[in-house]
Design an enzyme around this catalytic site. Structure first.
Site, short mmCIF file in Angstrom:
data_model
loop_
_atom_site.label_atom_id
_atom_site.label_comp_id
_atom_site.label_asym_id
_atom_site.label_seq_id
_atom_site.Cartn_x
_atom_site.Cartn_y
_atom_site.Cartn_z
N ARG A 155 -23.14 48.82 -38.25
CA ARG A 155 -24.40 49.73 -38.71
C ARG A 155 -24.06 50.13 -40.20
O ARG A 155 -25.41 50.57 -40.50
CB ARG A 155 -24.55 50.57 -37.88
CG ARG A 155 -25.37 50.02 -36.30
CD ARG A 155 -25.69 51.07 -35.46
NE ARG A 155 -26.14 50.46 -34.26
CZ ARG A 155 -26.19 50.89 -33.05
NH1 ARG A 155 -25.66 52.26 -32.77
NH2 ARG A 155 -26.63 50.35 -31.91
N ARG A 182 -16.86 42.90 -29.54
CA ARG A 182 -16.42 44.35 -29.67
C ARG A 182 -15.44 44.74 -28.97
O ARG A 182 -14.77 44.08 -28.26
CB ARG A 182 -17.83 45.09 -28.79
CG ARG A 182 -19.10 44.50 -29.60
CD ARG A 182 -20.35 45.41 -29.12
NE ARG A 182 -20.18 46.77 -29.38
CZ ARG A 182 -20.88 47.76 -28.93
NH1 ARG A 182 -21.97 47.40 -28.32
NH2 ARG A 182 -20.72 49.24 -29.26
N LYS A 239 -20.27 49.06 -33.42
CA LYS A 239 -21.36 49.09 -32.58
C LYS A 239 -21.96 47.69 -32.19
O LYS A 239 -21.49 46.59 -32.80
CB LYS A 239 -22.50 50.13 -32.98
CG LYS A 239 -21.92 51.59 -33.20
CD LYS A 239 -21.68 52.23 -31.82
CE LYS A 239 -21.15 53.40 -31.88
NZ LYS A 239 -20.68 53.92 -30.34
N ASP A 284 -25.72 57.31 -32.41
CA ASP A 284 -26.62 56.20 -32.52
C ASP A 284 -28.05 56.36 -33.22
O ASP A 284 -28.68 55.66 -33.61
CB ASP A 284 -27.06 56.10 -30.89
CG ASP A 284 -25.98 55.52 -30.21
OD1 ASP A 284 -25.26 54.73 -30.68
OD2 ASP A 284 -26.12 55.77 -28.89
N LYS A 326 -30.97 55.86 -21.33
CA LYS A 326 -29.93 54.48 -21.02
C LYS A 326 -28.76 55.00 -20.51
O LYS A 326 -28.16 54.71 -19.57
CB LYS A 326 -30.04 54.00 -22.41
CG LYS A 326 -29.34 52.72 -22.23
CD LYS A 326 -29.79 51.84 -23.53
CE LYS A 326 -29.08 51.90 -24.79
NZ LYS A 326 -28.02 51.18 -24.84
C1 S3P Z 1 -22.57 55.71 -25.03
C2 S3P Z 1 -21.75 56.31 -26.14
C3 S3P Z 1 -21.82 56.01 -27.34
C4 S3P Z 1 -22.74 55.30 -27.86
C5 S3P Z 1 -23.54 54.45 -27.01
C6 S3P Z 1 -23.57 54.91 -25.60
C7 S3P Z 1 -22.55 56.10 -23.73
O1 S3P Z 1 -20.63 55.12 -27.70
O2 S3P Z 1 -22.91 54.94 -29.06
O3 S3P Z 1 -24.64 53.75 -27.34
O4 S3P Z 1 -23.21 55.93 -22.99
O5 S3P Z 1 -21.37 56.69 -23.26
P1 S3P Z 1 -19.02 55.40 -27.83
O6 S3P Z 1 -18.86 56.07 -26.49
O7 S3P Z 1 -18.27 54.10 -27.83
O8 S3P Z 1 -19.46 56.20 -28.96
#
Ligand code: S3P
Length: 447
Positions: free
Chosen positions: A366, A139, A362, A335, A25
């Site tokens: 969580r 958020r 998040k 995550d 993703k």
């Molecule tokens: C992500 C970074 C993480 C993660 C999120 C996706 C990314 O968040 O929790 O699901 O794609 O850079 P944070 O950068 O806010 O820690």
């Protein structure tokens, strides 16, 4: 999407065989957004089927970016995650603009979409409004607004620092920015803005976070450099400049592989291979932690195309012992921490996770969500302000849990159900599609 309860029954047999998980993703979001800024076409093979990534494509299309989905008619092998596609992104290039549509850009439930796009859009001299589903409207966005304002953009948020967000883009200048929270999304937003800034942009991250953006920027011809600092921090610098479209092969998502790693570890007799999973060190903390707890995970590297390492994961059932996790390790498994709590409930001893206060902001809180859910199933778990404590091993009972419209919680509870004494009713189970469409069908094989 139905947000109602779904019931997952205990496993009736071991997890066995060969499976694939949806493609990554985080890399898919980045390939689409950077591809939109680049000159020429970016080809993204195995673009993620996650709902969050569809939100990114929809926003880019609304901004006038040509997005084409090529269906190669891939046959869906048994056990494969469905829906991967090849995407062509026709980048606007250095001399064109991303144009705001009349309606606000709708980012769905995807925080990554909104935060990374904020950085990408800040360099264009227009006014961009972004909104999203009610969950996203709760958020925190000040974390991207603040550095973008320092770079010269206007950024408006709702009181409390939440979306909707309005960006007045324009002439930006490079800054040196020390991240107050170890966030790959904020780092990426600042770097994306830096592409259109005058002078060099530098981001110092106190704890290194996933570096997918840096790897892709480099592959697209950007002058980006990362240096490890003596105190464990990392400094990333970027000089502004054009990007060229590239071909990107997106590996399997390690965060989607993690629930299957947990399931194969917990369900007796399991012997499972998960093919083609991304093993960027910024994402494999869960494999390291599970291994430390006694999980039997073999990482079999594959020759990969492109800047990201890829491996097959061979996982067998194992007995576990407790562990301790602190702030330095958190970004590499941020995550996956709900799954760590689940493993801990079945492990011998006391597991403690600290330095993970980010989990509270998040898709849901969580920390509260996983602790309350596991307790409802009989686990001995306790919240800490910045993490949790779990004492094991405990036999989980069936019961009812609340996934809080959060895909990671929904998947952790579905895996918990496999090793519970009775069925588990999960309110919000359908939200698994935000990152892992086909997850329930895949689990169906062991029920
Ligand atoms: C992500 C970074 C993480 C993660 C999120 C996706 C990314 O968040 O929790 O699901 O794609 O850079 P944070 O950068 O806010 O820690």
């Amino acid at each position: 999407m139905s947000a109602g309860p779904g019931v997952v029954a205990p496993a009736s047999r071991p997890l066995a065989g060969l499976v694939r998980v949806p493609s990554d993703k985080a890399i898919s979001h980045r390939a689409a957004i950077l591809g939109a800024l680049a000159g020429g076409t970016t080809v993204v093979r195995d673009f993620s089927p996650a709902g969050d990534c569809a939100a990114t494509l929809a926003v880019l299309a609304a901004l006038g970016v040509g997005i084409e989905r090529v269906d190669r008619g891939r046959s869906d092998r048994h056990g494969s995650a469905k829906g991967a596609a090849e995407i062509l992104v026709r980048g606007v290039g250095p001399d064109a603009r991303l144009a705001p549509p009349p309606a606000p850009l709708h980012c769905g439930r995807s925080g990554t979409t909104m935060r990374m796009l904020a950085g990408a859009l800040a360099g264009f001299p227009s006014r961009f409004a972004m909104t999203g589903d009610p969950q996203l409207l709760r958020r925190p966005m000040e974390r991207v607004a603040e550095p973008l304002r320092r770079m010269g953009a206007g950024v408006d948020l709702a009181p409390g620092g939440t979306p909707p967000m309005v960006i007045e883009g324009g002439a930006l200048h490079g800054i040196e920015y020390r991240l107050p929270v170890a966030s790959a999304q904020v780092k990426s937003a600042v770097l994306l803005a830096g592409l259109h800034a005058e002078g060099v942009t530098a981001v110092v991250e106190p704890v290194p976070t996933r570096d997918h953006t840096e790897r892709l920027l480099e592959a697209m011809g950007a002058a980006v450099e990362a240096v490890a600092l003596p105190d464990g921090a990392r400094r990333v610098t970027l000089a502004p400049g054009p990007l060229r479209g590239v071909e990107v092969d997106v590996p399997g998502d390690p965060s989607s592989a993690a629930p299957l790693v947990a399931a194969a570890t917990l369900v007796p007799g399991s012997d499972l291979v998960i093919e083609g999973v991304g093993t960027n060190p910024g994402r494999t903390g869960f494999l390291r932690v599970a291994g430390r707890m006694g999980a039997r995970i073999e990482i079999l590297p594959r020759p990969g195309r492109g800047p990201e390492p890829v491996a097959d994961l061979h996982v067998r059932h194992a007995s576990l012992t407790a562990t301790t996790i602190g702030a330095a390790e958190v970004p590499s498994l941020v995550d996956e921490l709900p799954l760590v709590a689940l493993l801990a409930s079945r492990a011998e001893g006391v597991t403690e996770v600290r330095g993970a206060e980010e989990l509270r902001v998040k898709e849901s809180d969580r920390i509260a969500g996983i602790v309350q859910g596991l307790r409802a199933l009989g686990a001995d778990a306790e919240e800490l302000p910045d993490g949790f404590v779990v004492r094991g091993p405990v036999e989980l009972s069936g019961g009812t849990v609340e996934a809080r419209a959060d895909h990671r919680l929904a998947m952790a509870f579905a895996v918990a159900a496999l090793v519970s004494a009775g069925p588990v009713a999960i309110d919000g189970l359908a939200f698994v599609g935000d990152s892992f469409p086909g997850f329930l069908e895949l689990l169906e094989g062991v029920r």
